[in-house]
Design a protein around this motif. Structure first.
Motif, PDB file in Angstrom:
ATOM      1  N   LYS A  46       0.816  -1.213   0.000  1.00 18.11           N
ATOM      2  CA  LYS A  46       0.000   0.000   0.000  1.00 18.11           C
ATOM      3  C   LYS A  46       0.853   1.267   0.000  1.00 18.11           C
ATOM      4  O   LYS A  46       0.387   2.344  -0.365  1.00 18.11           O
ATOM      5  N   ILE A  47       2.092   1.131   0.432  1.00 17.90           N
ATOM      6  CA  ILE A  47       2.892   2.309   0.771  1.00 17.90           C
ATOM      7  C   ILE A  47       3.206   3.194  -0.432  1.00 17.90           C
ATOM      8  O   ILE A  47       3.099   4.428  -0.357  1.00 17.90           O
ATOM      9  N   LEU A  48       3.586   2.606  -1.544  1.00 18.90           N
ATOM     10  CA  LEU A  48       3.967   3.416  -2.702  1.00 18.90           C
ATOM     11  C   LEU A  48       2.801   4.259  -3.212  1.00 18.90           C
ATOM     12  O   LEU A  48       2.983   5.438  -3.550  1.00 18.90           O
ATOM     13  N   SER A  49       1.618   3.688  -3.268  1.00 21.35           N
ATOM     14  CA  SER A  49       0.464   4.460  -3.744  1.00 21.35           C
ATOM     15  C   SER A  49       0.105   5.579  -2.772  1.00 21.35           C
ATOM     16  O   SER A  49      -0.308   6.669  -3.187  1.00 21.35           O
ATOM     17  N   LEU A  50       0.288   5.330  -1.476  1.00 21.82           N
ATOM     18  CA  LEU A  50       0.029   6.381  -0.489  1.00 21.82           C
ATOM     19  C   LEU A  50       1.039   7.514  -0.631  1.00 21.82           C
ATOM     20  O   LEU A  50       0.682   8.693  -0.488  1.00 21.82           O
ATOM     21  N   CYS A  51       2.278   7.172  -0.925  1.00 21.50           N
ATOM     22  CA  CYS A  51       3.299   8.210  -1.142  1.00 21.50           C
ATOM     23  C   CYS A  51       2.972   9.035  -2.385  1.00 21.50           C
ATOM     24  O   CYS A  51       3.142  10.264  -2.401  1.00 21.50           O
ATOM     25  N   MET A  52       2.501   8.374  -3.426  1.00 27.71           N
ATOM     26  CA  MET A  52       2.115   9.087  -4.645  1.00 27.71           C
ATOM     27  C   MET A  52       1.001  10.087  -4.352  1.00 27.71           C
ATOM     28  O   MET A  52       1.010  11.217  -4.851  1.00 27.71           O
ATOM     29  N   ALA A  53       0.047   9.684  -3.525  1.00 27.89           N
ATOM     30  CA  ALA A  53      -1.068  10.571  -3.184  1.00 27.89           C
ATOM     31  C   ALA A  53      -0.604  11.778  -2.376  1.00 27.89           C
ATOM     32  O   ALA A  53      -1.191  12.861  -2.466  1.00 27.89           O
ATOM     33  N   LEU A  54       0.457  11.603  -1.597  1.00 32.06           N
ATOM     34  CA  LEU A  54       0.983  12.709  -0.784  1.00 32.06           C
ATOM     35  C   LEU A  54       1.813  13.694  -1.604  1.00 32.06           C
ATOM     36  O   LEU A  54       2.031  14.832  -1.188  1.00 32.06           O
ATOM     37  N   ALA A  55       2.317  13.244  -2.753  1.00 29.21           N
ATOM     38  CA  ALA A  55       3.127  14.122  -3.620  1.00 29.21           C
ATOM     39  C   ALA A  55       2.672  13.950  -5.069  1.00 29.21           C
ATOM     40  O   ALA A  55       3.405  13.423  -5.907  1.00 29.21           O
ATOM     41  N   PRO A  56       1.445  14.385  -5.379  1.00 34.55           N
ATOM     42  CA  PRO A  56       0.885  14.159  -6.723  1.00 34.55           C
ATOM     43  C   PRO A  56       1.621  14.894  -7.839  1.00 34.55           C
ATOM     44  O   PRO A  56       1.445  14.562  -9.015  1.00 34.55           O
ATOM     45  N   HIS A  57       2.449  15.872  -7.477  1.00 37.05           N
ATOM     46  CA  HIS A  57       3.198  16.628  -8.480  1.00 37.05           C
ATOM     47  C   HIS A  57       4.454  15.881  -8.939  1.00 37.05           C
ATOM     48  O   HIS A  57       5.134  16.322  -9.869  1.00 37.05           O
ATOM     49  N   ARG A  58       4.737  14.738  -8.273  1.00 37.86           N
ATOM     50  CA  ARG A  58       5.905  13.939  -8.645  1.00 37.86           C
ATOM     51  C   ARG A  58       5.447  12.590  -9.199  1.00 37.86           C
ATOM     52  O   ARG A  58       4.257  12.278  -9.220  1.00 37.86           O
ATOM     53  N   GLY A  59       6.399  11.779  -9.646  1.00 31.23           N
ATOM     54  CA  GLY A  59       6.056  10.438 -10.086  1.00 31.23           C
ATOM     55  C   GLY A  59       6.079  10.243 -11.584  1.00 31.23           C
ATOM     56  O   GLY A  59       5.309   9.454 -12.129  1.00 31.23           O
ATOM     57  N   THR A  60       6.982  10.956 -12.256  1.00 34.84           N
ATOM     58  CA  THR A  60       7.161  10.790 -13.697  1.00 34.84           C
ATOM     59  C   THR A  60       8.647  10.576 -13.965  1.00 34.84           C
ATOM     60  O   THR A  60       9.484  10.855 -13.098  1.00 34.84           O
ATOM     61  N   PRO A  61       9.019  10.091 -15.164  1.00 35.71           N
ATOM     62  CA  PRO A  61      10.449   9.934 -15.464  1.00 35.71           C
ATOM     63  C   PRO A  61      11.233  11.235 -15.336  1.00 35.71           C
ATOM     64  O   PRO A  61      12.398  11.216 -14.932  1.00 35.71           O
ATOM     65  N   LEU A  62      10.593  12.366 -15.644  1.00 36.11           N
ATOM     66  CA  LEU A  62      11.285  13.655 -15.513  1.00 36.11           C
ATOM     67  C   LEU A  62      11.343  14.124 -14.064  1.00 36.11           C
ATOM     68  O   LEU A  62      12.307  14.766 -13.653  1.00 36.11           O
ATOM     69  N   LYS A  63      10.303  13.810 -13.300  1.00 40.57           N
ATOM     70  CA  LYS A  63      10.243  14.200 -11.895  1.00 40.57           C
ATOM     71  C   LYS A  63       9.882  12.975 -11.052  1.00 40.57           C
ATOM     72  O   LYS A  63       8.735  12.811 -10.624  1.00 40.57           O
ATOM     73  N   PRO A  64      10.820  12.084 -10.839  1.00 43.36           N
ATOM     74  CA  PRO A  64      10.519  10.876 -10.066  1.00 43.36           C
ATOM     75  C   PRO A  64      10.153  11.189  -8.617  1.00 43.36           C
ATOM     76  O   PRO A  64      10.618  12.178  -8.046  1.00 43.36           O
ATOM     77  N   LEU A  65       9.312  10.363  -8.064  1.00 46.45           N
ATOM     78  CA  LEU A  65       8.932  10.495  -6.668  1.00 46.45           C
ATOM     79  C   LEU A  65      10.095  10.012  -5.802  1.00 46.45           C
ATOM     80  O   LEU A  65      10.557   8.879  -5.929  1.00 46.45           O
ATOM     81  N   ARG A  66      10.556  10.885  -4.915  1.00 45.02           N
ATOM     82  CA  ARG A  66      11.720  10.584  -4.073  1.00 45.02           C
ATOM     83  C   ARG A  66      11.265  10.381  -2.632  1.00 45.02           C
ATOM     84  O   ARG A  66      10.741  11.298  -2.016  1.00 45.02           O
ATOM     85  N   MET A  67      11.474   9.188  -2.126  1.00 43.38           N
ATOM     86  CA  MET A  67      11.013   8.821  -0.782  1.00 43.38           C
ATOM     87  C   MET A  67      12.198   8.435   0.092  1.00 43.38           C
ATOM     88  O   MET A  67      13.179   7.880  -0.404  1.00 43.38           O
ATOM     89  N   MET A  68      12.087   8.721   1.376  1.00 46.33           N
ATOM     90  CA  MET A  68      13.140   8.349   2.317  1.00 46.33           C
ATOM     91  C   MET A  68      12.511   7.676   3.534  1.00 46.33           C
ATOM     92  O   MET A  68      11.602   8.232   4.154  1.00 46.33           O
ATOM     93  N   ILE A  69      12.979   6.463   3.855  1.00 48.34           N
ATOM     94  CA  ILE A  69      12.512   5.731   5.032  1.00 48.34           C
ATOM     95  C   ILE A  69      13.379   6.109   6.234  1.00 48.34           C
ATOM     96  O   ILE A  69      14.604   6.043   6.166  1.00 48.34           O
ATOM     97  N   MET A  70      12.719   6.502   7.332  1.00 47.12           N
ATOM     98  CA  MET A  70      13.432   6.886   8.542  1.00 47.12           C
ATOM     99  C   MET A  70      12.754   6.261   9.758  1.00 47.12           C
ATOM    100  O   MET A  70      11.601   5.822   9.692  1.00 47.12           O
ATOM    101  N   GLY A  71      13.479   6.240  10.873  1.00 42.70           N
ATOM    102  CA  GLY A  71      12.911   5.716  12.112  1.00 42.70           C
ATOM    103  C   GLY A  71      13.995   5.343  13.093  1.00 42.70           C
ATOM    104  O   GLY A  71      15.181   5.288  12.753  1.00 42.70           O
TER     105      GLY A  71
END
Length: 286
Positions: A98-123
């Protein structure tokens, strides 16, 4: 006893995380569902807020937590701005997907080859970041173990042509301000064992269990009289498990270790160490 633990490699990890945050769209913060606020690193919040990054809070190990309390925490976090929270267990194969789709929803302006969605796992250490990342990538690329601070360096992974995932080492912060949080982190095995005495940490766990989950204690250790304190509970556990004496006395250290292990393995049942009501009531009283 105030528990503090901040190994040297975490200084460099913090600096690297701050640099990577500049090029991150969504922060995936993995929390322990049994103690979500105690397992929040305040530096993660500060770094994300400074860059105004969207935040996905993963309440991991939900299979070990009290489901009613976990639902309360999800509702609480979902009221925060630019934040989405879900509870998962990495033991269930479909939940990390579920996580990748939720990240996409949080950053809808990203997620293309020109502007890839950049995520960082922390904890913080040992909340299941590496297990989660392996599940997301559908392959074993991170070392996993039931001990804190296995991952020491940041790792970057190209998921596809429009998604990038960065895994970071488990990070503590220089000073745990609330003594109770230090105990909760130690109970959940997020702190190195050299930083605390197991019997003292086990007594803190015993206090919580006798107050909130007495029937689980009675069932596991065959204790009829629950009008006891945590110190006596360790004595009863030693008797139940028939632990050998140490210098003619009950081996409280082994009894404490047994209680912590039973809790960490989920052998006591579904348990949460803090709830929104207990957390905020405690803060008002201190």
């Amino acid at each position: 006893m105030s528990i503090q633990w901040f190994p040297g490699h975490m200084v460099a990890a913090q600096k690297k995380a701050a640099e990577t945050m500049e090029f991150t769209d969504v922060v995936i913060e993995v929390l322990d569902a049994r103690a979500p606020v105690a397992s929040q690193n305040p530096m993660v919040k500060a770094l994300g807020a400074a860059r105004q990054r969207a935040h996905l809070k993963i309440l991991n190990k939900s299979d070990l937590a009290d489901p009613k309390v976990t639902d309360q925490w999800v509702q609480y976090f979902n009221k925060l701005p630019k934040t989405k929270a879900i509870a998962i267990s990495c033991k269930k194969a479909n939940e990390p997907k579920k996580i990748l789709s939720l990240c996409m929803a949080l950053a809808p302006h990203r997620g293309t080859p020109l502007k890839p969605l950049r995520m960082m796992i922390m904890g913080v250490p040992n909340v299941g970041k590496s297990t989660l990342m392996n599940a997301i990538l559908n392959k074993r690329i991170a070392k996993v173990g039931d001990e804190p601070a296995i991952t020491k360096q940041q790792q970057r992974h190209q998921i596809n042509d429009h998604m990038i995932l960065v895994d970071t080492p488990g990070m503590m912060w220089p000073k745990i301000d609330q003594e109770h949080d230090g105990y909760l982190l130690a109970i959940n095995n997020s702190i190195g064992k050299n930083a605390y005495f197991e019997d003292e940490v086990a007594e803190k766990l015993g206090d919580i269990l006798l107050k909130d989950y007495p029937l689980l204690i009675a069932s596991r250790y065959k204790i009829e009289n629950l009008k006891i304190d945590a110190s006596t509970l360790l004595d009863e556990i030693a008797k139940n498990k028939k632990l050998p004496l140490k210098n003619l006395n009950i081996d409280r250290e082994r009894a404490g270790g047994a209680l912590l292990n039973d809790y960490r393995q989920g052998l006591l049942g579904s348990i949460s160490l803090e709830s929104p009501s207990s957390r905020f009531l405690k803060n008002k009283q201190t």
